[in-house]
Design a protein around this motif. Structure first.
Motif, PDB file in Angstrom:
ATOM      1  N   LEU A 127       0.009 -20.961 -24.785  1.00 53.18           N
ATOM      2  CA  LEU A 127      -0.718 -20.400 -23.642  1.00 53.18           C
ATOM      3  C   LEU A 127      -0.358 -18.932 -23.451  1.00 53.18           C
ATOM      4  O   LEU A 127      -1.243 -18.090 -23.211  1.00 53.18           O
ATOM      5  N   ARG A 128       0.924 -18.632 -23.551  1.00 52.89           N
ATOM      6  CA  ARG A 128       1.341 -17.241 -23.350  1.00 52.89           C
ATOM      7  C   ARG A 128       0.675 -16.319 -24.371  1.00 52.89           C
ATOM      8  O   ARG A 128       0.152 -15.257 -24.019  1.00 52.89           O
ATOM      9  N   ASP A 129       0.667 -16.718 -25.615  1.00 50.96           N
ATOM     10  CA  ASP A 129       0.071 -15.873 -26.645  1.00 50.96           C
ATOM     11  C   ASP A 129      -1.436 -15.712 -26.448  1.00 50.96           C
ATOM     12  O   ASP A 129      -1.993 -14.626 -26.649  1.00 50.96           O
ATOM     13  N   MET A 130      -2.107 -16.787 -26.053  1.00 53.32           N
ATOM     14  CA  MET A 130      -3.555 -16.708 -25.866  1.00 53.32           C
ATOM     15  C   MET A 130      -3.917 -15.877 -24.636  1.00 53.32           C
ATOM     16  O   MET A 130      -4.888 -15.112 -24.645  1.00 53.32           O
ATOM     17  N   ALA A 131      -3.145 -16.010 -23.570  1.00 53.91           N
ATOM     18  CA  ALA A 131      -3.392 -15.188 -22.385  1.00 53.91           C
ATOM     19  C   ALA A 131      -3.153 -13.718 -22.698  1.00 53.91           C
ATOM     20  O   ALA A 131      -3.924 -12.842 -22.270  1.00 53.91           O
ATOM     21  N   MET A 165      -3.481 -12.305 -25.593  1.00 52.86           N
ATOM     22  CA  MET A 165      -4.586 -11.873 -26.449  1.00 52.86           C
ATOM     23  C   MET A 165      -5.825 -11.548 -25.617  1.00 52.86           C
ATOM     24  O   MET A 165      -6.472 -10.500 -25.807  1.00 52.86           O
ATOM     25  N   VAL A 166      -6.185 -12.431 -24.693  1.00 48.88           N
ATOM     26  CA  VAL A 166      -7.365 -12.213 -23.861  1.00 48.88           C
ATOM     27  C   VAL A 166      -7.191 -10.956 -23.006  1.00 48.88           C
ATOM     28  O   VAL A 166      -8.108 -10.133 -22.878  1.00 48.88           O
ATOM     29  N   LEU A 167      -6.024 -10.792 -22.429  1.00 50.64           N
ATOM     30  CA  LEU A 167      -5.756  -9.624 -21.596  1.00 50.64           C
ATOM     31  C   LEU A 167      -5.880  -8.341 -22.405  1.00 50.64           C
ATOM     32  O   LEU A 167      -6.539  -7.382 -21.984  1.00 50.64           O
ATOM     33  N   ALA A 168      -5.273  -8.315 -23.580  1.00 53.98           N
ATOM     34  CA  ALA A 168      -5.266  -7.097 -24.388  1.00 53.98           C
ATOM     35  C   ALA A 168      -6.633  -6.779 -24.978  1.00 53.98           C
ATOM     36  O   ALA A 168      -7.045  -5.617 -25.021  1.00 53.98           O
ATOM     37  N   GLU A 169      -7.361  -7.804 -25.413  1.00 54.30           N
ATOM     38  CA  GLU A 169      -8.603  -7.560 -26.146  1.00 54.30           C
ATOM     39  C   GLU A 169      -9.834  -7.478 -25.249  1.00 54.30           C
ATOM     40  O   GLU A 169     -10.812  -6.817 -25.609  1.00 54.30           O
ATOM     41  N   SER A 170      -9.804  -8.153 -24.113  1.00 51.67           N
ATOM     42  CA  SER A 170     -11.000  -8.184 -23.268  1.00 51.67           C
ATOM     43  C   SER A 170     -10.821  -7.506 -21.918  1.00 51.67           C
ATOM     44  O   SER A 170     -11.802  -7.098 -21.291  1.00 51.67           O
ATOM     45  N   GLY A 171      -9.584  -7.388 -21.447  1.00 51.75           N
ATOM     46  CA  GLY A 171      -9.346  -6.852 -20.113  1.00 51.75           C
ATOM     47  C   GLY A 171      -9.505  -7.869 -19.012  1.00 51.75           C
ATOM     48  O   GLY A 171      -9.230  -7.565 -17.846  1.00 51.75           O
ATOM     49  N   LEU A 172      -9.975  -9.084 -19.329  1.00 47.17           N
ATOM     50  CA  LEU A 172     -10.052 -10.135 -18.308  1.00 47.17           C
ATOM     51  C   LEU A 172      -8.643 -10.453 -17.813  1.00 47.17           C
ATOM     52  O   LEU A 172      -7.690 -10.516 -18.585  1.00 47.17           O
ATOM     53  N   LEU A 173      -8.513 -10.677 -16.513  1.00 49.23           N
ATOM     54  CA  LEU A 173      -7.218 -11.003 -15.930  1.00 49.23           C
ATOM     55  C   LEU A 173      -7.006 -12.510 -15.984  1.00 49.23           C
ATOM     56  O   LEU A 173      -7.769 -13.271 -15.383  1.00 49.23           O
ATOM     57  N   PRO A 174      -5.975 -12.979 -16.675  1.00 49.99           N
ATOM     58  CA  PRO A 174      -5.754 -14.420 -16.766  1.00 49.99           C
ATOM     59  C   PRO A 174      -5.226 -15.027 -15.462  1.00 49.99           C
ATOM     60  O   PRO A 174      -4.364 -14.449 -14.784  1.00 49.99           O
ATOM     61  N   HIS A 175      -5.762 -16.189 -15.116  1.00 46.68           N
ATOM     62  CA  HIS A 175      -5.211 -17.071 -14.093  1.00 46.68           C
ATOM     63  C   HIS A 175      -4.854 -18.363 -14.813  1.00 46.68           C
ATOM     64  O   HIS A 175      -5.701 -18.959 -15.487  1.00 46.68           O
ATOM     65  N   LEU A 176      -3.616 -18.807 -14.673  1.00 50.55           N
ATOM     66  CA  LEU A 176      -3.108 -19.917 -15.472  1.00 50.55           C
ATOM     67  C   LEU A 176      -2.847 -21.140 -14.606  1.00 50.55           C
ATOM     68  O   LEU A 176      -2.201 -21.038 -13.552  1.00 50.55           O
ATOM     69  N   ASN A 177      -3.334 -22.292 -15.069  1.00 50.61           N
ATOM     70  CA  ASN A 177      -3.079 -23.582 -14.417  1.00 50.61           C
ATOM     71  C   ASN A 177      -2.409 -24.537 -15.412  1.00 50.61           C
ATOM     72  O   ASN A 177      -3.022 -25.481 -15.883  1.00 50.61           O
ATOM     73  N   PHE A 185      -7.461 -20.193 -17.416  1.00 47.26           N
ATOM     74  CA  PHE A 185      -6.924 -21.109 -18.418  1.00 47.26           C
ATOM     75  C   PHE A 185      -6.549 -22.417 -17.730  1.00 47.26           C
ATOM     76  O   PHE A 185      -5.645 -22.453 -16.894  1.00 47.26           O
ATOM     77  N   THR A 186      -7.238 -23.487 -18.095  1.00 44.23           N
ATOM     78  CA  THR A 186      -6.931 -24.811 -17.576  1.00 44.23           C
ATOM     79  C   THR A 186      -6.498 -25.695 -18.741  1.00 44.23           C
ATOM     80  O   THR A 186      -7.074 -25.627 -19.835  1.00 44.23           O
ATOM     81  N   LEU A 187      -5.506 -26.538 -18.498  1.00 45.92           N
ATOM     82  CA  LEU A 187      -4.960 -27.357 -19.571  1.00 45.92           C
ATOM     83  C   LEU A 187      -4.206 -28.540 -18.984  1.00 45.92           C
ATOM     84  O   LEU A 187      -3.838 -28.538 -17.806  1.00 45.92           O
ATOM     85  N   GLY A 188      -3.998 -29.543 -19.819  1.00 48.20           N
ATOM     86  CA  GLY A 188      -3.202 -30.682 -19.413  1.00 48.20           C
ATOM     87  C   GLY A 188      -1.717 -30.367 -19.433  1.00 48.20           C
ATOM     88  O   GLY A 188      -1.271 -29.408 -20.075  1.00 48.20           O
ATOM     89  N   ASP A 189      -0.947 -31.205 -18.724  1.00 45.52           N
ATOM     90  CA  ASP A 189       0.502 -31.007 -18.655  1.00 45.52           C
ATOM     91  C   ASP A 189       1.176 -31.448 -19.957  1.00 45.52           C
ATOM     92  O   ASP A 189       1.071 -32.613 -20.361  1.00 45.52           O
ATOM     93  N   ARG A 190       1.853 -30.546 -20.623  1.00 42.30           N
ATOM     94  CA  ARG A 190       2.754 -30.803 -21.752  1.00 42.30           C
ATOM     95  C   ARG A 190       2.291 -31.956 -22.653  1.00 42.30           C
ATOM     96  O   ARG A 190       2.997 -32.959 -22.807  1.00 42.30           O
TER      97      ARG A 190
END
Length: 752
Positions: A103-107, A109-121, A74-79
């Motif tokens: 971001l928290r909710d989307m991470a 969701m991805v973790l629960a539904e896909s099993g992909l491990l989130p890395h957050l920036n 997950f890549t995103l701009g600052d605030r």
């Protein structure tokens, strides 16, 4: 300088270069900063929707899973909500207070539904932010870029970007350390900083890592000028300049740190030079999504990246979003909700298992991948010393367990050659019967699905065979052609030292000529203690009653820190060795075992082999060495999320091969367990140092209780067929490896 950096890398990391197979999820391209080189951040007019929708994120994640990805970056701009009304409005419409909240909710969701491990920036964060995101992220990151304040002054690349102030970024990185978050950071070189300032930046990272241990990798990224930015005409750093900085990073941060350089920001021909300067990781590479930060530079194809890495003398291997060092200490570095998922996904070095096979499943083991590189000088030297009879130490044995590509094939071939020298081409087996007289046990070993804590039904019914039934089964085994009965059981609360004497008497009365292979060192210790006898005296008594040999079970891993997790109330490693020393001293020979692939590491395997070899050199009492891969499916410790999912197939091959190499010539026989590995797995191990198939067993129950699917018996005909497919001679043996007399052998020898 580069030579020193490369030597430090190889010494600490070996010849493996890692990458993460990922999908890139640009949650939002809006940002309150205005970095003068960035094309990722944009304005609401150009961005379209302020944030990716949940359905778009799901689609990206699903595509990643289909392509074999394991990480969601997950890549995103600052605030951006601090700057843009459009961001605030979008967040309000979705019911979120902030970008980090979304971001928290989307991470999650991805973790629960896909099993992909989130890395957050997500940019700058404080302690509360990290605490909120830690349960849904395997790792996080924030590029320090530079510790030079002057780059934030008017005319500098970070002017007008409050989040790029070095003090703020260093504070955020420090908070991540306090929160025990595996963290990625790094430098962006060529934006106007000096080499001295690069060194100061590296020292700042080093000092933070020394304090908290949380930096999992440091990226040394080279600036690329992008059209449409204020720095479009700014000169890019040369390859030599990049190499100098990578080498400096390696020497300042040390050999154990992972140093990363993006593989898509140089031509492919430069990748070998980057490796030579100290790079041991390529970062995230996506087979699905583009590099949204450097869209003009597509990711290299993974096959091309593997070939380029091999040309540099290294092996390309996948990693998770959490690096291997931190994955091996996951209870410290991951949220309790994530730790089981990570632990079950890795092997003994912290890299992901990339195969579906596991011991006991009944699945056919995978083929070894094509070797892309030859043997390394390090492994060549270790194998040369071993072949000459030199005793290998911990570091050398651990290096053998890490063998990949040409090194792996060399280790397997050396083991096969030593097997040929020690025992020739004949494969052996014993006709025996297992008699497990009770599954009720006082001990609570985390790996054991066989034992029951009481007479209550737990994972199947509890039982205790009476002495008449034990004798009946022994007599039946003799009548069916067995030469051995193998007797073991749980430590029943009613058992004492007399119990084991009575079992020997019952078997000897029912089958006077059968070989009694019985009682683990734990049972021996328990029996001696309950009678108040020294272990040696108790063993002598059992031998006088008719005990023939001891099985080498209960060894598990002879490392106190592993046993403290795996079997904390069991006899210690030293006690196991003392029972075996005493047994050998009274004339009772034994086997030796190792159970591997749970909470152990390669250095523990090395130490175990060294301790077994040392005792064998002293006593000569071990008849064979038997690696026992951990069967995880029903093991309590795995079901609780506290153990790995057994060894990988590569590790299984190496355990048998390295055991042959390390124990040569003092233990001539290496056995493979068909119960754990199946017939096909055992057949393949016959080319990797194994010479014995073990027993037909007749009534195997311990592995079956753990979920094993390879059956209860492998009869003579199956043993013969197995050897035939390997092109090998087969012979029936006794427990102590003498050939069986003709009258007890229905099929004494088979010649393919």
């Amino acid at each position: 300088m580069m030579a020193m950096a490369e030597a430090a890398t190889l010494e600490a990391q070996g010849p493996v270069v890692t990458y993460s197979r990922k999908v890139f999820i640009p949650l939002t391209r809006l940002c309150r900063d205005v970095c003068h080189y960035c094309t990722f951040a944009t304005t609401p007019a150009k961005a379209g929707p302020a944030y990716l929708s949940p359905e778009t994120i799901r689609e990206i994640a699903r595509a990643g899973v289909a392509a074999g990805c394991r990480e969601a970056l997950f890549t995103l701009g600052d605030r951006p909500e601090d700057r843009y009304p459009a961001a605030r409005e979008a967040l309000a419409a979705s019911g979120h207070r902030s970008t980090l909240d979304y971001l928290r909710d989307m991470a999650a969701m991805v973790l629960a539904e896909s099993g992909l491990l989130p890395h957050l920036n997500p940019g700058l964060m404080d302690a509360a932010d990290y605490a909120a995101l830690r349960p849904v992220a395997a790792s996080m990151g924030l590029m320090l870029e530079s510790s030079a304040d002057r780059l934030c002054e008017r005319g500098g690349p970070h002017f007008g970007s409050p989040d790029k102030r070095p003090a703020a970024r260093l504070a955020a990185i420090e908070e991540a350390g306090k929160a025990s978050i595996p963290f990625t950071t790094g430098l962006l070189i060529g934006i106007g900083e000096t080499r001295r300032e690069r060194i100061e930046t590296l020292v700042a990272i080093r000092d933070l890592h020394a304090r908290y241990g949380h930096i999992q990798e440091v990226i040394v990224q080279n600036f690329r000028a992008k059209p449409g930015t204020r720095m479009a005409r700014h000169p890019e750093p040369s390859l030599d300049d990049h190499l100098w900085t990578i080498a400096a990073a390696r020497l300042i941060l040390g050999g154990a740190m992972t140093i990363q350089a993006p593989p898509n920001l140089h031509d492919e021909v430069a990748l070998a030079a980057l490796i030579g300067a100290g790079v041991n990781d390529w970062g995230g590479v996506s087979p699905v999504t583009p590099d949204h930060v450097n869209p003009e530079k597509p990711w290299p194809h993974l096959d091309a990246l593997a070939e380029a890495t091999a040309r540099a003398g290294r092996s390309l291997r996948e990693r998770l979003a959490i690096g291997p060092r931190h994955a091996l200490d996951v209870d410290r570095w991951a949220d309790p909700a994530l730790a089981p998922r990570i632990r079950r996904a890795i092997d003994g070095r912290g890299l992901p298992r990339t195969e579906d096979w596991a011991p006991g499943t009944g699945e056919t083991p995978p083929a070894l991948p094509r070797s892309r590189r030859g043997r390394s000088r390090r492994i060549d030297a270790v194998l040369g010393r071993a072949a000459s009879g030199e005793m290998l130490g911990d570091a050398d044995i651990t290096a053998l367990f890490g063998a990949e590509d040409g090194d792996l094939h060399a280790v397997l071939a050396t083991a096969d050659q030593l097997r040929r020298q020690a025992v020739g081409e004949t494969v052996t087996y014993v006709v025996n019967r297992n008699i497990n007289y009770t599954n009720i046990c006082l001990y609570k070993c985390g790996f054991c699905a066989f034992s029951k804590g009481s007479t209550r039904s737990e994972r199947g019914p509890a039982y205790r065979l009476d002495l008449d039934e034990v004798g009946r089964r022994a007599a039946e085994a003799w009548d069916r052609g067995a030469t051995e009965v193998c007797l073991q059981g749980g430590i029943h609360p009613a058992f004492d030292g007399r119990t084991y004497v009575d079992i020997v008497r019952a078997v000897r009365a029912a089958a006077p000529d059968i070989h009694i292979h019985a009682f683990s060192p734990l049972e021996i210790s328990h029996g001696a203690e309950t009678l108040g006898l020294p272990v040696q005296d108790y063993l002598a008594r059992l031998r006088a009653e008719g005990l023939s040999t001891l099985p080498g079970t209960a060894a598990e891993i002879l490392a106190p820190e592993v046993r403290a997790i795996l079997c904390p109330d069991k006899l210690s490693a030293d006690a196991w060795l003392e029972v075996m020393r005493a047994a050998h001293g009274v004339g009772l020979r034994s086997t030796a075992t190792i159970m591997f692939g749970h909470v152990d590491r390669y250095e523990h395997w090395a130490g175990h082999l060294i301790r077994v070899r040392a005792l064998q050199t002293e006593t000569g009492g071990f008849t064979e060495f038997v690696p026992l891969p951990f069967v995880h499916m029903e093991a309590p410790i795995w079901r609780k999320g506290l153990a790995r999912s057994g060894p990988s197939w590569r590790e299984t091959l190496l355990m048998h091969a390295v055991a042959r190499i390390v124990l040569h010539p003092v233990i001539p026989n290496i056995q493979a367990s068909w119960v754990k590995l199946g017939a096909d797995g055992v057949r393949r191990l016959l080319d990797c140092g194994v010479n014995d198939l073990g027993g037909v067993l007749m009534d195997e129950s311990i592995t079956r209780a753990a979920g094993g699917a390879n059956g209860q018996c492998l009869d003579r005909e199956a043993m013969i067929a197995l050897a035939h497919t390997a092109g090998r001679t087969i012979a029936q043996r006794t427990t102590c490896y003498d050939r069986v007399e003709e009258r007890r052998s229905a099929s004494l020898e088979y010649q393919p």
